[in-house]
Design a protein around this motif. Sequence first.
Motif, PDB file in Angstrom:
ATOM      1  N   GLY A  52       0.743  -1.114  -0.029  1.00 31.55           N
ATOM      2  CA  GLY A  52       0.115   0.150  -0.026  1.00 31.55           C
ATOM      3  C   GLY A  52       0.795   1.233   0.060  1.00 31.55           C
ATOM      4  O   GLY A  52       0.620   2.209  -0.662  1.00 31.55           O
ATOM      5  N   SER A  53       1.881   1.419   0.796  1.00 29.09           N
ATOM      6  CA  SER A  53       2.644   2.517   0.925  1.00 29.09           C
ATOM      7  C   SER A  53       3.294   2.649  -0.445  1.00 29.09           C
ATOM      8  O   SER A  53       3.622   3.972  -0.791  1.00 29.09           O
ATOM      9  CB  SER A  53       3.585   2.440   2.037  1.00 29.09           C
ATOM     10  OG  SER A  53       4.638   1.187   1.848  1.00 29.09           O
ATOM     11  N   LYS A  56       0.888   4.201  -2.727  1.00 29.72           N
ATOM     12  CA  LYS A  56       0.766   5.556  -2.421  1.00 29.72           C
ATOM     13  C   LYS A  56       1.830   6.629  -3.247  1.00 29.72           C
ATOM     14  O   LYS A  56       1.388   7.562  -3.650  1.00 29.72           O
ATOM     15  CB  LYS A  56       0.838   5.704  -0.896  1.00 29.72           C
ATOM     16  CG  LYS A  56       0.324   6.941  -0.508  1.00 29.72           C
ATOM     17  CD  LYS A  56       0.599   7.074   1.168  1.00 29.72           C
ATOM     18  CE  LYS A  56       0.145   8.395   1.354  1.00 29.72           C
ATOM     19  NZ  LYS A  56       0.269   8.657   3.036  1.00 29.72           N
ATOM     20  N   ARG A  57       2.962   5.978  -3.332  1.00 38.36           N
ATOM     21  CA  ARG A  57       4.145   6.932  -3.705  1.00 38.36           C
ATOM     22  C   ARG A  57       4.104   6.911  -5.195  1.00 38.36           C
ATOM     23  O   ARG A  57       4.575   7.748  -6.041  1.00 38.36           O
ATOM     24  CB  ARG A  57       5.478   6.384  -3.385  1.00 38.36           C
ATOM     25  CG  ARG A  57       5.980   6.921  -2.065  1.00 38.36           C
ATOM     26  CD  ARG A  57       4.856   6.627  -0.876  1.00 38.36           C
ATOM     27  NE  ARG A  57       5.445   7.306   0.405  1.00 38.36           N
ATOM     28  CZ  ARG A  57       5.063   6.691   1.716  1.00 38.36           C
ATOM     29  NH1 ARG A  57       4.218   5.889   1.847  1.00 38.36           N
ATOM     30  NH2 ARG A  57       5.315   7.274   2.705  1.00 38.36           N
ATOM     31  N   THR A  59       1.425   6.869  -7.214  1.00 40.15           N
ATOM     32  CA  THR A  59       0.260   7.452  -7.555  1.00 40.15           C
ATOM     33  C   THR A  59       0.225   8.924  -7.043  1.00 40.15           C
ATOM     34  O   THR A  59      -0.767   9.812  -7.449  1.00 40.15           O
ATOM     35  CB  THR A  59      -1.319   6.814  -7.327  1.00 40.15           C
ATOM     36  OG1 THR A  59      -1.115   6.790  -5.871  1.00 40.15           O
ATOM     37  CG2 THR A  59      -1.443   5.627  -7.701  1.00 40.15           C
ATOM     38  N   GLU A  60       0.975   9.301  -6.216  1.00 41.41           N
ATOM     39  CA  GLU A  60       0.947  10.697  -5.405  1.00 41.41           C
ATOM     40  C   GLU A  60       0.752  11.742  -6.426  1.00 41.41           C
ATOM     41  O   GLU A  60       0.061  12.760  -6.109  1.00 41.41           O
ATOM     42  CB  GLU A  60       2.368  10.731  -4.598  1.00 41.41           C
ATOM     43  CG  GLU A  60       2.287  12.039  -3.872  1.00 41.41           C
ATOM     44  CD  GLU A  60       3.434  12.273  -2.918  1.00 41.41           C
ATOM     45  OE1 GLU A  60       3.404  13.016  -1.882  1.00 41.41           O
ATOM     46  OE2 GLU A  60       4.357  11.093  -2.939  1.00 41.41           O
ATOM     47  N   ASP A 102      -4.240  -3.376  -5.924  1.00 43.79           N
ATOM     48  CA  ASP A 102      -3.850  -3.630  -4.371  1.00 43.79           C
ATOM     49  C   ASP A 102      -4.255  -4.968  -4.036  1.00 43.79           C
ATOM     50  O   ASP A 102      -5.421  -4.927  -3.742  1.00 43.79           O
ATOM     51  CB  ASP A 102      -4.215  -2.466  -3.764  1.00 43.79           C
ATOM     52  CG  ASP A 102      -3.807  -2.485  -2.259  1.00 43.79           C
ATOM     53  OD1 ASP A 102      -3.090  -3.482  -1.787  1.00 43.79           O
ATOM     54  OD2 ASP A 102      -3.902  -1.596  -1.541  1.00 43.79           O
TER      55      ASP A 102
END
Length: 267
Positions: A52-53, A56-57, A59-60, A102
């Motif tokens: 997940g992290s 997140k990076r 798609t930021e 995900d």
Amino acid sequence: MSGKKTAKLTREVYEKELLRLQTELVKLQEWVRAEGARLVVVFEGRDAAGKGSTIKRVTEYLNPRVARIAALPKPTERERTQWYFQRYVEHLPAGGEIVLFDRSWYNRAGVEHVMGFCTQQEHQLFLRQCPIFERMLVEDGILLRKYWFSVSDSEQQERFRRRLEDPLRRWKLSPMDLESITRWEAYSRAKDEMLVHTDITEAPWYIVESDDKRRARLNTIAHLLDSVPYHEVPPQVLELPQRPPSTGYERPPRDLQTYVPDHTAGL
């Protein structure tokens, strides 16, 4: 996991390289949009492995209309009667889109198999059909990338402990996550069997060592960029127009509207 110890990246080095890679991701996005390409990236691995992290990076700074995340909940009663891959197919990208799964159809090879949510026959059918399904995607022109995030048992346990103690992240921890601790070897065997059947030439698995989350994020993004033959697309030329002269508009009195209270005034 490799027994070789590597020094952790400093935050300064990590953030500098992350920003460089995220800049390249924006270029990749614009190439996907201009070329009408379809990119699917599958993120799999144990609970708390860092999927997940990393997503997140990735798609930021991307446009959510171009790059979207598919994180499907457990299937409905109706979906349970469908062909297993059916509910995932509707989330595949159209031309000019990127979809990041995900967790994905590989739920059947992992948690469903280990926890008994599918039958042995359903599990074996998945292992036979999955390579055929993925070859069909690739033959149709979809760019398919699959990443398995590998985390050690000790690091996973430490991450679970931190989540349990952190009220902002406790929602990430479920009873299913905690049960995975007691079924570590069962998940390991399931993963090994999955790789034997689905690590195919057309859509190979790429293993990400993720005990060090910073390195895992950078390594994954760098590999993804290297694996796609994108190039920089010249941006559309835009000019800020001159604001036209006023035509006499007057804003209504402020007391006719309801404003959000100034919370910051008391800080």
